[in-house]
Structure formats: C-alpha cells, structure tokens
Design a protein around this motif. Sequence first.
Motif, PDB file in Angstrom:
ATOM      1  N   ARG A  12       0.800  -1.243  -0.055  1.00  0.00           N
ATOM      2  CA  ARG A  12      -0.014  -0.136   0.151  1.00  0.00           C
ATOM      3  C   ARG A  12       0.806   1.347  -0.167  1.00  0.00           C
ATOM      4  O   ARG A  12       0.543   2.286  -0.624  1.00  0.00           O
ATOM      5  CB  ARG A  12      -0.874   0.008   1.153  1.00  0.00           C
ATOM      6  CG  ARG A  12      -1.840  -0.815   1.159  1.00  0.00           C
ATOM      7  CD  ARG A  12      -3.164  -0.570   0.333  1.00  0.00           C
ATOM      8  NE  ARG A  12      -3.951   0.403   1.145  1.00  0.00           N
ATOM      9  CZ  ARG A  12      -4.230   1.549   0.741  1.00  0.00           C
ATOM     10  NH1 ARG A  12      -3.925   1.868  -0.525  1.00  0.00           N
ATOM     11  NH2 ARG A  12      -5.142   2.393   1.535  1.00  0.00           N
TER      12      ARG A  12
ATOM     13  N   GLU B 202      -6.867  -1.089   8.342  1.00  0.00           N
ATOM     14  CA  GLU B 202      -7.033  -1.922   7.321  1.00  0.00           C
ATOM     15  C   GLU B 202      -6.514  -3.273   7.486  1.00  0.00           C
ATOM     16  O   GLU B 202      -7.234  -4.309   7.036  1.00  0.00           O
ATOM     17  CB  GLU B 202      -6.381  -1.484   6.140  1.00  0.00           C
ATOM     18  CG  GLU B 202      -6.993  -0.237   5.183  1.00  0.00           C
ATOM     19  CD  GLU B 202      -6.316   0.014   4.097  1.00  0.00           C
ATOM     20  OE1 GLU B 202      -6.415  -0.918   3.122  1.00  0.00           O
ATOM     21  OE2 GLU B 202      -5.552   0.961   3.719  1.00  0.00           O
TER      22      GLU B 202
ATOM     23  N   PRO C 204      -4.728   4.624   9.289  1.00  0.00           N
ATOM     24  CA  PRO C 204      -5.525   4.044   8.432  1.00  0.00           C
ATOM     25  C   PRO C 204      -5.012   2.849   8.036  1.00  0.00           C
ATOM     26  O   PRO C 204      -5.851   1.614   7.928  1.00  0.00           O
ATOM     27  CB  PRO C 204      -5.832   5.205   7.285  1.00  0.00           C
ATOM     28  CG  PRO C 204      -5.477   6.274   7.839  1.00  0.00           C
ATOM     29  CD  PRO C 204      -4.401   6.168   8.786  1.00  0.00           C
ATOM     30  N   LEU C 205      -3.918   2.406   7.855  1.00  0.00           N
ATOM     31  CA  LEU C 205      -3.208   1.242   7.507  1.00  0.00           C
ATOM     32  C   LEU C 205      -3.305   0.286   8.699  1.00  0.00           C
ATOM     33  O   LEU C 205      -3.630  -0.931   8.191  1.00  0.00           O
ATOM     34  CB  LEU C 205      -1.593   1.353   7.187  1.00  0.00           C
ATOM     35  CG  LEU C 205      -1.324   2.061   5.936  1.00  0.00           C
ATOM     36  CD1 LEU C 205       0.236   2.466   5.856  1.00  0.00           C
ATOM     37  CD2 LEU C 205      -1.778   1.425   4.441  1.00  0.00           C
TER      38      LEU C 205
END
Length: 289
Positions: free
Chosen positions: A172, A188, A184-185
């Motif tokens: 990503r 996820e 956010p990673l």
Amino acid sequence: MPTAGQARDAAQIWDIAVPARPGRLPGVSMAGFRARTADPVDLGVIPYPAVTVVVDLGDRSLSVDDPGGRHHGSIVAGLAAGGLRGHGRAVECLQIRLSPAVAHAVLGASSELGSTVVSLDDLWGRDADRVQERLRAATSWPDRFALAEAALGRRHQDGAAVDPEIAFVWRRMVTCLGGVRVEPLAAEVGWSRKRLWSRFRSQTGLTPKRAARLIRFDHAAHLLAAGHGAARVAAEIGYADQSHLHRDVHAFTGGTPTAVSAAPWLAVDDVAWAAPAYLFRTPVRHAGQ
C-alpha cells in the motif's frame, strides 16, 4: 558537484546486464555491472526503497564507505542506508534489490535491513562463500542470474516470512508513493497503531513513517533527476512546501535537491532498473557477450 550532463555520462562507466525475463521470486530484481576501464570508480549512492545486496565478483576489488567506516567485498545495504560511496578498480559485481517483504526471509535479518551496511558473510556465513564462488566461476551473466535466483529461492523457502499484514502495508505504501498515514493502514489490517509500528520495525528495520518517507523521497529523487524543478516536485508529490522536500532530501542524502538531480547513481538506475527486463541498451551489453 557534477552537472546533469556529467551524471548521464557516469552511466557510460559501466557495462550493465539485466535478466532476459522477470524472475520467479516476486520482489527481486538483479543487474550485473562491469567497469569499462580499470580507472578508479568513486560513486555516491542514493538510498532506495529496497534492501540492496552487492556481490563482489572481483578479487575484493569493491569497497563501500558508510558513516561507520569502510566495508570490503560483498555487502548488504539496508533500506535507508545513506551516505554511501562505492570505490574500486576494475569493479565487477552483481547487484540484487530485494523488497523488504522478501529480504526478511532471504537474508535472515531484521534490524540489519534498516539504515546499516553489513557484510554478506555476517548474514549468510559459509553459504555466502559458496554462492560467491559459484557466481565468480560462471562464464556468463545469464548463468550468474540463474545461480543467484536459485540461491535466493532456497533461502526464501527456508526463511521466516514477514507477516502478511506487513507485506500488505508495504504494498500500500508503494502504491500510494508513501502518501499514507499509519492509523488508516493499521485499521485496514485490523491491528492497533502500536502493534503495526512494532511489527513493521522488527521485520523491515524501519518504522512505517520512515518507510513511507523513503518511498516518497525515491519518487522525488527520480523526478529531480529527470530535470523537474524542486518546487514542482514538491507540489506534485504532496510535500507541504519546497522546504519540506529539502529537509527530506537532506535527511536521506545529506545533500540538496540540486545535488540529487545530478547524482550519477540515478543515471545508472535509468539503465539497470527502469528499462524493461528484456532490453539491453548502450552501454548495456547482452548478457553472455
């Protein structure tokens, strides 16, 4: 300081060979380098978002300086290893770039993948000697590429793979050119920020934030080398301003955007890594010639 034209001329120092087709192990790329003359080589290295293995195919003709001293023979340079200079006469070497998702298993290392330079012997022990002997005995670049790929494949199969979450996060980051935030990673992959930070650092040698900065810096460095001005590069890539770009360039290289734009190492990149794998261009000689 070299001009942009001189940086392009630096690529003419080398005969460069690349594999005729992509390898079977994703996240691995290789190129063979042979100095075209016996004149001394002194080349500054720009950090790149991959772990770099340099196998000296001469008689310890290659040395690499880093802030900690001088290393002779085959070395492994971590993801963010900066301040490196390569030296030697009649240099011949195989350079292998490894995604951190692959390097963790292939090299059997973790912290060494960060900003340090270590001897390949220190990581592979006697296996390093065996692999180097076979590579030196090979009579063509295709044979050398095949031998290196086989050695990497064996070690990858036997090594400890990174967590799939870490591999996902790295992909990503690369896809987004480093323009991602850690929270956010972590969401996820279903981890807390603290867990992602800890696991990522233990398996790649860098924190997620520094890894993202390195990926963005690499994109900026290649745009600068292509002739784009610092202000335009900063705006296109998403730096807060031109001063922000200057700070990142200095953090990774100790220099300025102007110096990076003329870096000979990036001129070598154009031939060894950016071209399609099947293509051999001047000064590239077809492997086996």
